[in-house]
Scaffold this active site. Structure first.
Site, PDB file in Angstrom:
ATOM      1  N   ALA A 255      -8.372  36.522  13.124  1.00 24.52           N
ATOM      2  CA  ALA A 255      -7.552  36.755  12.033  1.00 24.52           C
ATOM      3  C   ALA A 255      -8.116  37.574  10.798  1.00 24.52           C
ATOM      4  O   ALA A 255      -7.378  38.165  10.193  1.00 24.52           O
ATOM      5  CB  ALA A 255      -7.166  35.266  11.659  1.00 24.52           C
ATOM      6  N   ASP A 301       0.341  83.869  -2.719  1.00 27.01           N
ATOM      7  CA  ASP A 301       0.318  85.273  -2.978  1.00 27.01           C
ATOM      8  C   ASP A 301       1.892  86.057  -2.932  1.00 27.01           C
ATOM      9  O   ASP A 301       2.751  85.146  -2.557  1.00 27.01           O
ATOM     10  CB  ASP A 301      -0.400  86.018  -1.545  1.00 27.01           C
ATOM     11  CG  ASP A 301      -1.808  86.039  -1.411  1.00 27.01           C
ATOM     12  OD1 ASP A 301      -2.318  86.149  -2.476  1.00 27.01           O
ATOM     13  OD2 ASP A 301      -2.309  85.505  -0.447  1.00 27.01           O
ATOM     14  N   ASP A 567      -5.647  85.357   2.644  1.00 28.33           N
ATOM     15  CA  ASP A 567      -5.554  86.087   3.898  1.00 28.33           C
ATOM     16  C   ASP A 567      -6.789  87.136   4.513  1.00 28.33           C
ATOM     17  O   ASP A 567      -6.889  87.393   5.580  1.00 28.33           O
ATOM     18  CB  ASP A 567      -4.217  86.964   4.069  1.00 28.33           C
ATOM     19  CG  ASP A 567      -4.091  88.012   3.048  1.00 28.33           C
ATOM     20  OD1 ASP A 567      -4.862  88.260   2.401  1.00 28.33           O
ATOM     21  OD2 ASP A 567      -2.901  88.658   2.828  1.00 28.33           O
ATOM     22  N   ASP A 571     -11.226  86.082   0.453  1.00 29.44           N
ATOM     23  CA  ASP A 571     -10.216  84.842  -0.004  1.00 29.44           C
ATOM     24  C   ASP A 571     -10.897  83.769   0.261  1.00 29.44           C
ATOM     25  O   ASP A 571     -10.581  82.586  -0.034  1.00 29.44           O
ATOM     26  CB  ASP A 571      -8.896  84.872   0.606  1.00 29.44           C
ATOM     27  CG  ASP A 571      -8.007  85.917  -0.178  1.00 29.44           C
ATOM     28  OD1 ASP A 571      -8.347  86.430  -1.308  1.00 29.44           O
ATOM     29  OD2 ASP A 571      -6.995  86.392   0.474  1.00 29.44           O
ATOM     30  N   ASP A 665       1.703  42.935  15.545  1.00 34.33           N
ATOM     31  CA  ASP A 665       1.026  43.885  14.396  1.00 34.33           C
ATOM     32  C   ASP A 665       1.035  45.327  14.501  1.00 34.33           C
ATOM     33  O   ASP A 665       1.392  46.292  13.918  1.00 34.33           O
ATOM     34  CB  ASP A 665      -0.218  43.121  14.025  1.00 34.33           C
ATOM     35  CG  ASP A 665      -0.258  42.293  12.861  1.00 34.33           C
ATOM     36  OD1 ASP A 665       0.966  41.890  12.589  1.00 34.33           O
ATOM     37  OD2 ASP A 665      -1.400  42.000  11.998  1.00 34.33           O
TER      38      ASP A 665
END
Length: 829
Positions: A255, A301, A567, A571, A665
């Site tokens: 439990a 961008d 891109d 970057d 459950d």
């Protein structure tokens, strides 16, 4: 017109198909999935499974064959559930890996096409450029200033210059220049395949939340084993009934274990990434799925993200004139500008500006007089000079150099005096106000022996300006409005002229009230001043790629959760530094995609906002699932412990804990994954990044809801015993009340904002039906009653017990809803 030939005709589709069938895909290793043996090994190491086997073995030892077999059957069900969920997650990840596979440019039947890297075959002509990874081993046939980083193979960090005839290897990175190579080996026959190296495309590293919960689960497991052992020892010493003591200890240990949480997290992230992929947003790291719902700033961008990246040459402007001339105009000056713009472009390139120039020139039949000119040299764009130039050898032996690029770069090449620079600036501003992107064109002529080593070493003559239009994507204004309603700021970052940036921002609905900050202005600010500026400025123009990193850091210094698009190779630092790096799926370089957590497959800004919406839904549902798991463990553990401490008979035996925890459950937890988004999910502020699902404010509500249900079930149990019911009858009432409360709690958490749309989740309906049928069978069917230690009870009393559980769960659900409303702050209208 003699633009650079990029390759011969290449293979035909039939030839490529035959070679692919013969050699197999260009893949280093098969898709990695969790094998059955690995899954089973993981299951048998789980504490819950070990406790389950211990209980089953104990029942078999004492001769209780039916109950031992029942628990053994539950063990088999447990394994089946784990395998099912593992396969479900694997299928989602397989789909993501297929989408994450890089695409490359090859020449097929004379056309440049993009194909998955896995479909590259021996004999293909492969186009490689800066920022791209080489897809296969190949021999370089043409190149321009090409350099490769081969550290993946050699460990040497210094890039290697490549010339025609040199080999290039799969997995190496082109760090400069471009070229064409003929593929010589693919797949496991490449150098990288031989040494077993690989490039992971989907990163499955655990997220910070997963790591934290794994630590919590391990500690709870240790505590559960220790406390269950002490409980068994105490009961055995107190009453001498060691068998019941051991069974009670095992039930209490079961439990206490929140064994569902790690699996729920893994499945939520895998299926969440799959859901994002269906919206054209590829999640390469599960941590991004976790962070997406918390984004407060989107830095995007302009070109290709807000706009369609479908450039068209709209106007040509000659020096000293404000007239905008059509590219098809027969005027000699206009044709000279167009011809030299074509001479400064590469046919077949992916750059939209080059493609627009070539298309306009072909349409106007410009450059017919230069058919026999030969390309002698190329001067690529550099961070120091944002212009490209190409030198051509004319039939008379002279060299004609054509250049195009940013107007200020061309002005520098032409060495314009201040008055002419000012006049050029006014022309550029007039075009930029119309939302046009502006490039300048220049020419120069030298003797072959006097051709300059660098473009800046020659004096050029200005020919004119090119005005390009790139229409705004249709869905951008609506998407920006949705982002604003969601409390998310949208910042536009572009290398374009400031006036162009402001015009596009106004069209998109981005806030322009604070004007525009240019790259030069940004460079002049120190870090504290930049942090203050980014609180209000939403438009940034003439920004160099490396300046994006400063913008990310300034926003993070203000406590923002930053999503950044990019891109190019430069970057990558900003994409990696941002909480959510978003690479472009079509025009993005491999370096950018590897640095980013998300890849925007169709490069549409609306997809980013849609991804945030999905991220908030995933985050909401994950929080509901974790809240539910914590809440329901309180009554299960309490009912295994409290009755024993009160001196009453044992209420929760291992079979009851297993029925609740191992069947009901997990199904309830996974049912949360399919719950539709809550009303107003995009009309509230992003959640704070530190407000994870396991912080005390959330857990306090879960514990409170669980204690309410525990109190109600204990009252049912004690009331039944006090009324003279037999132990098995009282247990029937209590377990039925627990199950009813359990299901009611699921429904209350699934729709905390009301009963609207309760039937929207088929998974919840199915789980409810299954759970109700399971408990009803256990009460009504005599053999099942005997196995579960239940007894026949009056129906009115049983319904009253269930009603008590439902009422307690409803109260707990209201507590959860109130706590949730405190966390989710709506955006003011």
């Amino acid at each position: 017109m003699p633009l650079p030939d990029l390759a011969p005709r290449g293979l035909s589709a039939a030839q490529a198909g035959e070679r692919l069938a013969r050699d197999g895909p260009n893949d280093i290793e098969a898709t990695r999935r969790s094998g059955l043996a690995a899954v089973l090994a993981g299951v048998v190491r789980e504490p819950m499974f070990l406790l389950l086997l211990a209980a089953a073995g104990l029942y078999l030892v004492i001769g209780d064959l039916a109950e031992g077999l029942l628990l053994g059957g539950f063990a088999v069900v447990t394994v089946g559930l784990v395998i099912f969920q593992q396969r479900r997650g694997d299928r989602a990840l397989d789909a993501l890996r297929a989408m994450a596979a890089p695409h490359v440019r090859v020449v097929r039947e004379g056309d440049t096409v993009r194909v998955p890297a896995t479909e590259v075959v021996v004999g293909d002509w492969l186009l490689v450029g800066e920022g791209e990874r080489v897809a296969a081993d190949a021999v370089l046939r043409e190149s321009s200033a090409l350099e490769c980083d081969e550290s993946l193979l050699t460990g040497e960090s210094v890039s290697v210059a490549k010339h025609p005839g040199d080999p290039v290897f799969a997995g190496t990175l082109v760090v400069a220049g471009h070229g064409i190579a003929e593929v010589s080996a693919t797949g496991v026959r490449t150098r990288m395949g031989e040494i077993g190296a690989s490039l992971d495309r989907i990163d499955l590293a655990p997220t910070p939340l997963q790591q934290m919960l794994a630590r919590v689960t391990r500690r709870l497991a240790l505590a559960a084993f220790a406390l269950s052992g002490l409980l068994a020892l105490w009961l055995g010493l107190r009453g001498g009934d060691w068998l019941q003591g051991i069974l009670a200890g095992i039930a209490f240990g079961m439990a206490m274990l929140p064994e569902e949480i790690p699996m729920v997290l893994a499945v939520f992230f895998a299926l969440g990434a799959w859901r994002l992929a269906t919206a054209q947003v590829l999640a390469r790291r599960p941590a991004v799925v976790e962070a997406l719902g918390a984004a407060t700033v989107l830095c995007v961008d302009k070109t290709g993200t807000l706009t369609e990246n479908r450039m068209r040459l709209r106007a040509i402007v000659l020096p000293g004139s404000d007239a905008q001339r059509d590219p098809g105009d027969e005027d000699a000056g206009v044709r000279t500008v167009l011809e030299h713009a074509m001479l400064a472009s590469r046919r077949g390139a992916l750059d939209p500006m080059d493609r627009a120039v070539v298309a306009a020139g072909d349409g106007a039949q410009a450059g017919d007089g230069q058919q026999d000119w030969l390309l002698a040299r190329e001067y690529p764009v550099t961070p120091q000079l944002l212009a490209m130039a190409q030198a051509w050898t004319r039939p008379d032996g002279m060299v004609e150099i054509a250049a195009k690029g940013a107007p200020e770069a061309i002005a520098s090449l032409c060495h314009l005096p201040p008055q002419e620079r000012e006049a050029l600036h006014r022309q550029v501003a007039a075009l930029a106000v119309l939302g046009l992107r502006v490039l300048a064109v220049a020419r120069g002529t030298v003797a072959a022996e006097a051709a300059p080593v660098a473009a800046h070493d020659h004096r050029f003559s200005l020919l004119g300006l090119l005005g390009f239009e790139d229409p705004l994507r249709a869905g951008v204004p609506a998407a920006v409005a949705v982002a604003r309603e969601a409390g998310i700021a949208v910042m536009m970052i572009t290398g374009d002229h400031a006036a162009t940036a402001l015009e596009i921002a106004r069209q998109a609905g981005i806030d322009t009230s604070s004007g525009v900050l240019t790259g030069d202005g940004l460079a002049a600010l120190d870090d504290p001043a930049l942090a203050r500026a980014v609180r209000t400025v939403r438009v940034f123009a003439r920004i160099a790629p490396l300046q994006k990193l400063r913008l990310v850091q300034a926003l993070q210094a203000n406590g923002e959760t930053v999503a950044m698009t990019g891109d190019g190779v430069n970057d990558a630092p900003a994409l990696k530094a941002a909480h959510i790096g978003i690479a472009m799926g079509v025009r993005g370089t491999d370096v950018a995609r590897e640095a980013a957590g998300l890849v925007l497959l169709d490069e549409d800004f609306a997809r980013i906002v849609g991804g945030v919406r999905l991220g908030r839904r995933i985050d909401d549902n994950l929080r509901k699932a974790i809240f539910y798991i914590v809440a329901i463990h309180v009554p299960i553990a309490g009912l295994a412990f409290v009755p024993v401490m009160l001196g009453t008979p044992v209420l929760m035996l291992p079979v009851h804990v297993v029925l609740t925890e191992m069947v009901i459950d997990p199904l309830c937890s996974f049912a949360f994954e399919g719950v539709p988004e809550a009303a107003g999910v995009m009309q509230r502020h992003p959640r704070p990044r530190e407000a994870h699902a396991f912080r005390w404010a959330s857990m306090r509500g879960a514990l409170g809801a669980g204690l309410m249900l525990l109190g109600a079930v204990l009252c049912v149990w004690l009331t039944a015993l006090a009324a003279g019911s037999a132990t098995d009858q009282a247990r029937t009432f209590a377990v039925s009340a627990l199950t009813a409360g359990n299901l009611a709690l699921v429904w209350m958490l699934a729709r905390p904002d009301g009963a609207r749309g309760l039937l929207a989740s088929r998974a919840l309906v199915a789980v409810t039906a299954f759970s109700t049928l399971a408990v009803a069978s256990g009460v009504a069917w005599a053999p099942a009653r005997e196995l579960l230690r239940f007894a026949a009870v009056p129906m009115p009393a049983l319904l009253a017990a269930c009603a008590a559980g439902v009422a307690a769960a409803a109260a707990g659900g209201l507590v959860a809803a109130r706590a949730r409303r405190r966390e989710l702050v709506p955006v003011p209208a």
